[in-house]
Design a protein around this motif. Structure first.
Motif, mmCIF file in Angstrom:
data_model
loop_
_atom_site.group_PDB
_atom_site.id
_atom_site.type_symbol
_atom_site.label_atom_id
_atom_site.label_comp_id
_atom_site.label_asym_id
_atom_site.label_seq_id
_atom_site.Cartn_x
_atom_site.Cartn_y
_atom_site.Cartn_z
ATOM 1 N N ARG A 4 48.122 39.425 42.992
ATOM 2 C CA ARG A 4 48.949 40.197 42.047
ATOM 3 C C ARG A 4 49.998 41.072 42.723
ATOM 4 O O ARG A 4 50.982 41.437 42.106
ATOM 5 N N TRP B 57 34.320 45.349 42.917
ATOM 6 C CA TRP B 57 33.995 45.648 41.532
ATOM 7 C C TRP B 57 33.387 47.043 41.531
ATOM 8 O O TRP B 57 32.401 47.308 42.216
ATOM 9 N N THR C 232 38.062 46.675 38.679
ATOM 10 C CA THR C 232 38.340 46.130 40.004
ATOM 11 C C THR C 232 39.174 47.111 40.823
ATOM 12 O O THR C 232 40.025 47.816 40.302
ATOM 13 N N VAL D 245 32.041 38.169 37.530
ATOM 14 C CA VAL D 245 32.891 36.990 37.751
ATOM 15 C C VAL D 245 32.964 36.204 36.456
ATOM 16 O O VAL D 245 31.995 35.567 36.042
ATOM 17 N N THR D 246 34.129 36.275 35.811
ATOM 18 C CA THR D 246 34.348 35.595 34.529
ATOM 19 C C THR D 246 35.516 34.616 34.611
ATOM 20 O O THR D 246 36.008 34.166 33.586
ATOM 21 N N TRP D 247 35.961 34.321 35.812
ATOM 22 C CA TRP D 247 37.098 33.444 36.041
ATOM 23 C C TRP D 247 36.696 32.390 37.069
ATOM 24 O O TRP D 247 35.729 32.575 37.801
ATOM 25 N N PRO D 248 37.428 31.278 37.146
ATOM 26 C CA PRO D 248 37.151 30.310 38.210
ATOM 27 C C PRO D 248 37.609 30.891 39.550
ATOM 28 O O PRO D 248 38.809 31.015 39.787
ATOM 29 N N PRO D 249 36.679 31.307 40.412
ATOM 30 C CA PRO D 249 37.082 32.014 41.631
ATOM 31 C C PRO D 249 37.716 31.122 42.686
ATOM 32 O O PRO D 249 37.373 29.949 42.813
ATOM 33 N N LYS D 250 38.651 31.723 43.413
ATOM 34 C CA LYS D 250 39.258 31.126 44.603
ATOM 35 C C LYS D 250 39.161 32.172 45.704
ATOM 36 O O LYS D 250 40.124 32.864 46.005
ATOM 37 N N TYR E 65 29.243 30.786 41.375
ATOM 38 C CA TYR E 65 30.313 31.782 41.487
ATOM 39 C C TYR E 65 31.021 31.736 42.834
ATOM 40 O O TYR E 65 31.774 32.621 43.179
#
Length: 103
Positions: free
Chosen positions: A42, A53, A63, A87-92, A102
């Motif tokens: 970002r 977190w 965060t 973790v609520t997103w597809p992590p990278k 996760y």
């Protein structure tokens, strides 16, 4: 600090973090789950950061993304966290780890 942080990521250990809060203009200490270390997707500044977190945040977003210069102390505590808590997103992730689904 970085090595202890990365070890806590891999071991799923919470950390007690003391950092300089630009928003508050003073040092804060918070209980956090370490998520990753590396540049923020970002931020325009692609410097490495500590990503955490914050369990004790009073904001909607829990965060933290902190430059190393903001971090005063990272103490690994003997308490594990569950990545499924946040973790609520597809992590990278940048830091390799075995967090099951996760990861």
């Amino acid at each position: 600090m970085k090595d202890a942080f990365i070890g806590a990521v891999r071991d799923r250990k919470k950390v007690r973090l003391t950092f300089f809060s630009k928003q508050d203009g003073r040092d804060l200490t918070r209980l956090c789950a370490p998520m990753d270390f590396g540049p923020s997707s970002r931020a325009s500044d692609k410097s490495d950061r500590f990503h955490l977190w914050d369990y004790e945040s009073d904001a909607v977003m829990h965060t933290l993304s902190l430059l190393p210069a903001q971090v005063k102390c990272i103490e690994v505590v003997d308490e594990q966290f569950d990545p499924g808590e946040f973790v609520t997103w597809p992590p990278k992730w940048i830091v390799e780890r075995d967090w099951g689904k996760y990861s």
